[in-house]
Design an enzyme around this catalytic site. Structure first.
Site, PDB file in Angstrom:
ATOM      1  N   CYS A 135       0.843  -1.215   0.000  1.00 16.39           N
ATOM      2  CA  CYS A 135       0.000   0.000   0.000  1.00 16.39           C
ATOM      3  C   CYS A 135       0.871   1.256   0.000  1.00 16.39           C
ATOM      4  O   CYS A 135       1.425   1.635   1.034  1.00 16.39           O
ATOM      5  CB  CYS A 135      -0.906  -0.030   1.225  1.00 16.39           C
ATOM      6  SG  CYS A 135      -1.832   1.492   1.445  1.00 16.39           S
ATOM      7  N   CYS A 138      -0.296   4.106   2.266  1.00 17.67           N
ATOM      8  CA  CYS A 138      -0.073   3.867   3.705  1.00 17.67           C
ATOM      9  C   CYS A 138       1.398   4.090   4.071  1.00 17.67           C
ATOM     10  O   CYS A 138       1.696   4.666   5.115  1.00 17.67           O
ATOM     11  CB  CYS A 138      -0.422   2.420   4.087  1.00 17.67           C
ATOM     12  SG  CYS A 138      -1.971   1.835   3.440  1.00 17.67           S
ATOM     13  N   ASP A 139       2.314   3.607   3.237  1.00 15.97           N
ATOM     14  CA  ASP A 139       3.716   3.511   3.647  1.00 15.97           C
ATOM     15  C   ASP A 139       4.685   4.371   2.834  1.00 15.97           C
ATOM     16  O   ASP A 139       5.873   4.437   3.177  1.00 15.97           O
ATOM     17  CB  ASP A 139       4.178   2.037   3.556  1.00 15.97           C
ATOM     18  CG  ASP A 139       3.357   1.138   4.459  1.00 15.97           C
ATOM     19  OD1 ASP A 139       2.967   1.598   5.542  1.00 15.97           O
ATOM     20  OD2 ASP A 139       3.094  -0.013   4.077  1.00 15.97           O
TER      21      ASP A 139
END
Ligand code: NAP
Length: 312
Positions: A135, A138-139
């Site tokens: 993701c 997300c990261d």
């Protein structure tokens, strides 16, 4: 059984589930949507959605999902959080086992979506959170000014690679063929981006890591057989998806990849159980198709419940 806990239970709270919930509750059916984690599904880990009609310039995935949710609340849709472990068919009604507790309803709409597919290479699980991710939204920010790789050639890989150029010093886009599967507009943006280096016909052979996490990878060209080692601190795997359908594998007909077999009418092999969105066999996986599916499934459920009510 005429007195069930709910008329319809929707499993999954992504775009398909929320649309099914909106239609079902607007049709005055007693409706419950059960979500495992966070409402909004995959859209919660998406950045700009450019192809949802009515938003020229695009809208951020989480913002769009917040609006979906508000719209469902307006019609009184009930939401619960939990994991559906099993569905049992009793003909005119169904029993759902949710975190060990039973609930009954007349119709079930399954909209459980998909999860990212894993590479299946030694060390992958241990490196999740230490360089390997599924993701980018997300990261991505963890990899400011660091070299990273994106694996895959589809829309997800292309969008992630482009998004990651905001942070990374360099993005290797590793694809197993010599043509991307991603839509043309994304391909054009990929090829025009100076931070992205295409690594064609190649797969990840192995991870290189130390105590701090991922430090590199060996990439092998499948045509020439030559391998090269690249220094990377992050690897974003975007090689497609697996449907979340294990809990119905003994009840519903699934295809060889685990998607629930049904047509555009969302009707499965079990009367009263419908499948909508990415978890069913579809030619296209988009918010717009998931939304269409959710609406169809709710209307199908409404018709069935009407017939059941008139028969009893
Ligand atoms: P996808 O379209 O199935 O693409 C998966 C990619 O990963 C393909 O390029 C495939 O290569 C590659 N791949 C598969 N298994 C692999 C393996 N074991 N090793 C290396 N590479 C592998 O998946 P997706 O990109 O996640 O998209 C899923 C669906 O969502 C699609 O229908 C897509 O159009 C849709 N989507 C749409 C948008 C948008 O419209 N903005 C955004 C994201 C996703 P091959 O090409 O060789 O098969």
């Amino acid at each position: 059984m005429s007195n069930t806990d709910y008329d319809v239970i929707i499993i999954g709270g992504g775009p398909a589930g929320m649309t099914a919930g909106l239609y079902a509750s607007r049709a005055c059916l007693k409706s419950l949507m059960i979500e495992k984690m966070i409402l909004g599904g995959q859209m919660m880990t998406t950045t700009l959605v450019e192809n949802w009609p009515g938003y020229p310039g695009g809208i951020e995935g989480p913002e769009l999902m917040m609006r979906f949710q508000e719209h469902c609340v307006e019609f009184g849709l009930e939401t619960a959080y939990g994991t559906v472990e099993k569905i049992t068919d009793h003909g005119n009604f169904k029993t759902l086992l949710v975190d060990g507790k039973e609930m009954t309803c007349k119709a079930v709409i399954i909209t459980t979506g998909v999860i990212p597919r894993k590479l299946g290479i030694n060390g992958e699980a241990a490196l999740v959170g230490k360089g390997v991710s599924y993701c980018a939204t997300c990261d991505g920010a963890f990899f400011r000014n660091q070299p990273i790789a994106v694996i895959g050639g589809g829309d997800t890989a292309a969008e992630e690679a482009l998004f990651l150029t905001r942070f990374a010093s360099k993005v290797y886009m590793v694809h197993r063929r010599d043509k991307l599967r991603a839509t043309k507009i994304l391909q054009d943006r990929i090829f025009a981006n100076e931070k992205i280096e295409m690594v064609w016909n190649s797969v990840v052979e192995k991870f290189i890591s130390d105590n701090s996490g991922l430090t590199g990878a060996v990439l092998c060209d499948m045509k020439t057989g030559t391998c090269r080692q690249v220094e990377i601190n992050g690897m974003f795997v975007a090689i497609g998806v697996t449907p979340t359908t294990g809990f119905v594998k003994n009840l519903l007909h699934l295809d060889e990849d685990g998607f629930i077999r049904c047509g555009e009418d969302t009707i499965t092999n079990v009367p009263g159980i419908y499948a909508a969105g990415d978890c069913r066999t579809t030619v296209l996986k988009q918010v717009s198709t998931a939304v269409g599916d959710g609406a169809v499934a709710a209307i199908m459920a409404e018709k069935l419940i009407d017939e059941l009510n008139h028969a009893s």
